[in-house]
Design a protein around this motif. Structure first.
Motif, PDB file in Angstrom:
ATOM      1  N   GLY A  75      23.578  38.919-117.705  1.00  0.00           N
ATOM      2  CA  GLY A  75      23.053  39.194-116.368  1.00  0.00           C
ATOM      3  C   GLY A  75      23.408  38.191-115.294  1.00  0.00           C
ATOM      4  N   PHE A  76      24.099  37.132-115.615  1.00  0.00           N
ATOM      5  CA  PHE A  76      24.511  36.183-114.571  1.00  0.00           C
ATOM      6  C   PHE A  76      25.742  36.743-113.860  1.00  0.00           C
ATOM      7  CE2 PHE A  76      22.189  33.652-117.664  1.00  0.00           C
ATOM      8  CZ  PHE A  76      21.315  32.959-116.840  1.00  0.00           C
ATOM      9  N   SER A  77      25.799  36.527-112.537  1.00  0.00           N
ATOM     10  CA  SER A  77      26.925  37.109-111.796  1.00  0.00           C
ATOM     11  C   SER A  77      27.409  36.163-110.707  1.00  0.00           C
ATOM     12  CB  SER A  77      26.510  38.454-111.199  1.00  0.00           C
ATOM     13  OG  SER A  77      25.388  38.259-110.362  1.00  0.00           O
ATOM     14  N   GLY A  78      28.473  36.574-110.037  1.00  0.00           N
ATOM     15  CA  GLY A  78      29.069  35.735-109.000  1.00  0.00           C
ATOM     16  C   GLY A  78      30.339  35.095-109.530  1.00  0.00           C
ATOM     17  N   SER A  79      30.784  34.050-108.834  1.00  0.00           N
ATOM     18  CA  SER A  79      31.996  33.354-109.285  1.00  0.00           C
ATOM     19  C   SER A  79      31.661  32.591-110.568  1.00  0.00           C
ATOM     20  CB  SER A  79      32.435  32.356-108.208  1.00  0.00           C
ATOM     21  OG  SER A  79      31.442  31.333-108.099  1.00  0.00           O
ATOM     22  N   ASN A  80      32.690  32.114-111.261  1.00  0.00           N
ATOM     23  CA  ASN A  80      32.436  31.338-112.482  1.00  0.00           C
ATOM     24  C   ASN A  80      31.522  30.152-112.185  1.00  0.00           C
ATOM     25  OD1 ASN A  80      33.931  33.060-113.999  1.00  0.00           O
ATOM     26  ND2 ASN A  80      35.745  31.727-114.169  1.00  0.00           N
TER      27      ASN A  80
END
Ligand code: SUG
Length: 448
Positions: A75-80
């Motif tokens: 569930g983590f998102s966005g850039s690395n």
């Protein structure tokens, strides 16, 4: 036929995260600062020393860590960088898990059956599902790709799927599997050691109460089936629950076999006599049991010294003599060192030499010399049929040392794991490594 020990290269994110419940070294050292460079160099020094002594030595690459894909799945998102930052804030235990360099312990990578024992005369591999812990459950997919890349030729090598990753088929690979035979070149009997039974059985089964049993009988039986081993070739024995509760989370923390020798602690097996009897009745050669009694060494000393996590190796001169490669911790414990001198070197058995190796960086996570290697018995033809450049010679050793010196940090704290720069460095290093080893693309970032 020769046994090749494939050691796992320690990855650049090697750290102490306290992830392994029931592994007392890991539980004790969680949060310590680690030194990935020293860890990798200690591993390479062990490989080089064994190669120089005439043993066949191979190498397996580490895995892609941090496993940012696993964090995205959760569930983590966005850039690395954002994924790493968010995980560090919200779920630091998950970040530590996806950074673990645990694939260094290749005794847990797979179970291997040599062609000599297989009905179809191929070498059989099953990657371990390692479902007991999240950080190790992340390994099998890449492990399968790495093994398929090296043992590529289908006429010589057979690859099976990892068992269903569910508690009933909990599998930790070769750490719970020992092949016993007169020599590597003769038919063997396979000792599978399990900690619990998932299905059926009686109600008064003895099982550990404090720490988890990581291998099930059902998993071991499934692997024997996959590899085509029949009843006459396999022995299944339950590990002593009290040993598991004392921190013996794999059989290779309490027993090690090689050729006809089984070196074990009195508390290794729940049914010691029955296990030895069954081995004797199935083996073509006489079994040479080397038993360390409780009165000579406590379970606590066995676990802290890792004596039984030594590598027991057949000397290359064909004499039948064996060398025992023990971790440095054995020298620091008086009872253990005395047992080595009196019972092992002084006893009537083929162990002729004891070599001490410093693998402290790995030991602090509960990984001794035997954890660091996957044994693969191969014929000359099979060795020549390997893909990639994975058998250690002076050239490869030199390249790997230079690679570690160039890419590895000598200090890593739990806080450093969120550093996006560490993730970048690791990808650059691994990309270069696949070229050094000539194994093609095996990592998620290379496969797109
Ligand atoms: O699975 N330690 C590993 C050690 C594996 C040793 N292998 C054998 N006995 N064959 C484990 O318990 C600790 C990682 C940490 O805490 O950072 C860890 O995974």
């Amino acid at each position: 036929m020769r046994e090749v020990n494939f050691d796992g290269l320690v990855g650049p994110t090697h750290n102490y995260a306290g992830l392994a419940h029931g592994n007392v070294a890991s539980m004790r050292h969680g949060g310590l600062e680690s030194n990935p460079k020293e860890a990798a160099l200690q591993g390479l020094a062990k490989m080089k020393a064994l190669k120089d002594s005439g043993f066949a030595q191979g190498v397996l690459p580490p895995q892609q860590r941090p496993d940012i894909g696993a964090l995205r799945d959760l569930g983590f998102s966005g850039s690395n960088a954002q994924v790493l930052e968010r995980a560090a804030l919200d779920a630091p235990q998950l970040l530590r898990a996806v950074c673990s360099a645990s694939s260094m312990w290749t005794a847990n990578a797979a179970t291997v059956t040599p062609s000599l024992d297989a009905a179809d005369s191929r070498v059989h591999f099953t990657p371990a599902n390692l479902q007991s812990s999240f950080h190790r459950f992340l390994e099998p997919r890449t492990t399968a790709r790495v093994l398929a890349a090296i043992f590529r030729d289908e006429t010589r090598f057979a690859h099976h799927p990892a068992l269903p990753a569910t508690p009933a088929f909990s599998d930790e690979g070769a750490a719970n599997h020992t092949r016993l035979a007169a020599t590597h070149g003769e038919a063997g009997v396979h000792l599978f050691v399990y900690g619990r039974q998932a299905f059926g059985g009686d109600n008064d089964r003895k099982e550990p109460v404090r720490y988890p049993a990581r291998q099930t009988l059902e998993a071991s039986q499934a692997i024997a089936r996959q590899h085509g081993l029949n009843d006459a070739q396999a022995v299944f024995a339950q590990q002593h629950p009290e040993a598991i509760d004392a921190g013996v989370f794999h059989n290779d923390v309490i027993a090690v076999g090689n050729g006809p020798v089984l070196l074990y602690h009195e508390m290794a097996f729940l049914e010691e006599e029955r296990t030895l009897e069954e081995l004797r009745s199935k083996m073509a050669a006489p079994l040479i049991p080397v038993r360390v009694p409780l009165e000579a060494m406590s379970l606590e000393d066995a676990v802290s010294s890792y004596l039984f996590n030594s590598q027991l190796l057949s000397d290359s001169d064909g004499s039948g003599a064996m060398t025992l490669v023990v971790p440095g911790e054995c020298q620091e414990n008086e009872a253990v060192w005395r047992t080595i001198q009196d019972l092992l070197l002084g006893g009537n058995n083929p162990i002729g030499e004891v070599v001490v190796k410093d693998v402290k960086q790995s030991m602090r996570n509960g990984g001794g010399p035997a954890c660091l290697r996957l044994r693969v018995v191969l014929s000359e033809d099979e060795r020549s049929g390997l893909s990639g450049r994975v058998l250690l010679d002076d050239g490869l050793y030199g390249d790997l040392i230079a690679w570690v010196e160039k890419h590895y940090r000598d200090r890593l704290t739990p806080e450093d794991l969120a550093d996006p720069q560490l993730a970048e460095e690791t990808l650059t290093a691994l990309d270069e490594l696949t070229q050094i080893l000539a194994i093609g693309n095996v990592y998620p970032f290379q496969l797109g």
